[in-house]
Design a protein around this motif. Sequence first.
Motif, PDB file in Angstrom:
ATOM      1  N   THR A 250      19.258  -2.154  -7.381  1.00  0.00           N
ATOM      2  CA  THR A 250      18.597  -2.913  -6.897  1.00  0.00           C
ATOM      3  C   THR A 250      17.429  -3.229  -6.766  1.00  0.00           C
ATOM      4  O   THR A 250      16.990  -4.273  -7.167  1.00  0.00           O
TER       5      THR A 250
ATOM      6  N   GLN B  94      12.396   2.113   9.581  1.00  0.00           N
ATOM      7  CA  GLN B  94      12.213   2.984   7.927  1.00  0.00           C
ATOM      8  C   GLN B  94      12.717   4.182   8.023  1.00  0.00           C
ATOM      9  O   GLN B  94      12.696   4.929   9.297  1.00  0.00           O
TER      10      GLN B  94
ATOM     11  N   GLY C 196      10.947  -2.176  -1.468  1.00  0.00           N
ATOM     12  CA  GLY C 196      10.664  -1.585  -1.964  1.00  0.00           C
ATOM     13  C   GLY C 196      10.915   0.221  -1.980  1.00  0.00           C
ATOM     14  O   GLY C 196      10.598   0.095  -0.375  1.00  0.00           O
ATOM     15  N   PRO C 197      10.763   0.991  -2.527  1.00  0.00           N
ATOM     16  CA  PRO C 197      11.381   2.512  -1.366  1.00  0.00           C
ATOM     17  C   PRO C 197       9.385   3.159  -1.219  1.00  0.00           C
ATOM     18  O   PRO C 197       9.680   4.307  -1.147  1.00  0.00           O
TER      19      PRO C 197
ATOM     20  N   PHE D 275       3.838  -0.052  -0.555  1.00  0.00           N
ATOM     21  CA  PHE D 275       5.196  -0.603  -1.004  1.00  0.00           C
ATOM     22  C   PHE D 275       5.216  -1.854  -1.034  1.00  0.00           C
ATOM     23  O   PHE D 275       4.209  -3.010  -0.783  1.00  0.00           O
TER      24      PHE D 275
ATOM     25  N   SER E   3      12.452  -3.166  -6.474  1.00  0.00           N
ATOM     26  CA  SER E   3      11.940  -1.670  -7.078  1.00  0.00           C
ATOM     27  C   SER E   3      10.827  -0.974  -7.776  1.00  0.00           C
ATOM     28  O   SER E   3       9.589  -2.348  -7.780  1.00  0.00           O
TER      29      SER E   3
ATOM     30  N   ARG F 211      11.927   6.005   2.290  1.00  0.00           N
ATOM     31  CA  ARG F 211      12.385   5.117   2.535  1.00  0.00           C
ATOM     32  C   ARG F 211      11.257   3.641   2.632  1.00  0.00           C
ATOM     33  O   ARG F 211      10.428   3.312   3.679  1.00  0.00           O
ATOM     34  N   GLY F 212      11.424   2.462   2.291  1.00  0.00           N
ATOM     35  CA  GLY F 212      10.900   1.124   2.688  1.00  0.00           C
ATOM     36  C   GLY F 212      11.835   0.800   3.827  1.00  0.00           C
ATOM     37  O   GLY F 212      12.230   1.345   4.368  1.00  0.00           O
TER      38      GLY F 212
ATOM     39  N   LYS G 236       7.481   6.829  -8.422  1.00  0.00           N
ATOM     40  CA  LYS G 236       7.435   6.829  -6.508  1.00  0.00           C
ATOM     41  C   LYS G 236       6.830   8.043  -6.595  1.00  0.00           C
ATOM     42  O   LYS G 236       6.749   7.743  -5.786  1.00  0.00           O
TER      43      LYS G 236
END
Lengths: 113, 109
Positions: free
Chosen positions: A2, B37, A105-106, A90, A5, B41-42, A9
């Motif tokens: 990744t 996006q 990042g996610p 983010f 990260s 998610r990013g 989350k």
Amino acid sequence: DTAVSQTPKYLVTQMGNDKSIKCEQNLGHDTMYWYKQDSKKFLKIMFSYNNKELIINETVPNRFSPKSPDKAHLNLHINSLELGDSAVYFCASSQPDRVHEQYFGPGTRLTVT
Amino acid sequence: SQQGEEDPQALSIQEGENATMNCSYKTSINNLQWYRQNSGRGLVHLILIRSNEREKHSGRLRVTLDTSKKSSSLLITASRAADTASYFCATVVAGKSTFGDGTTLTVKP
């Protein structure tokens, strides 16, 4: 493998608590960012660090304190959480001369109840 | 107000159709970027267009830039269900990225 990260989350917590979000990037980038995305998907920069030094600090309450132990990490600590802090946060990174190409990042979905 | 404002806010099309999104900005720029996006998610960087360019292509993406009107458009041709996402334009001024409000694209199979 990744690139950027974030942990956790999801984060659900009560008003008044203190919480931290961690971010790590393995891209070798010198610059890292924190963004806040609200419920309308509006994305706004909060902080930017270059090689562990703060270079951008938007009008963010003092309750938010970023910390960069090394250039691969940029953590976000939030004190005395408020309902309005609920959002998706983010982390992103880039090379200093390539601010126009950021890697995100996610995201961490923070819910304050 | 935002550096980048996009329209439409939401767009729903059938698979195979083209999708066009527009972005307007306020200050002079060196370049403009588009990001995608996916839900939950990013953002992912799609394409960059420099201020001295008028059009740029990348696969099924076509970006135009009109600096006189301070506007850009993103065209996705032959759309697929997997293109369903939010699309943001972004500009960099004084080392800081400012993102538009985004266009949410839904491609129905």
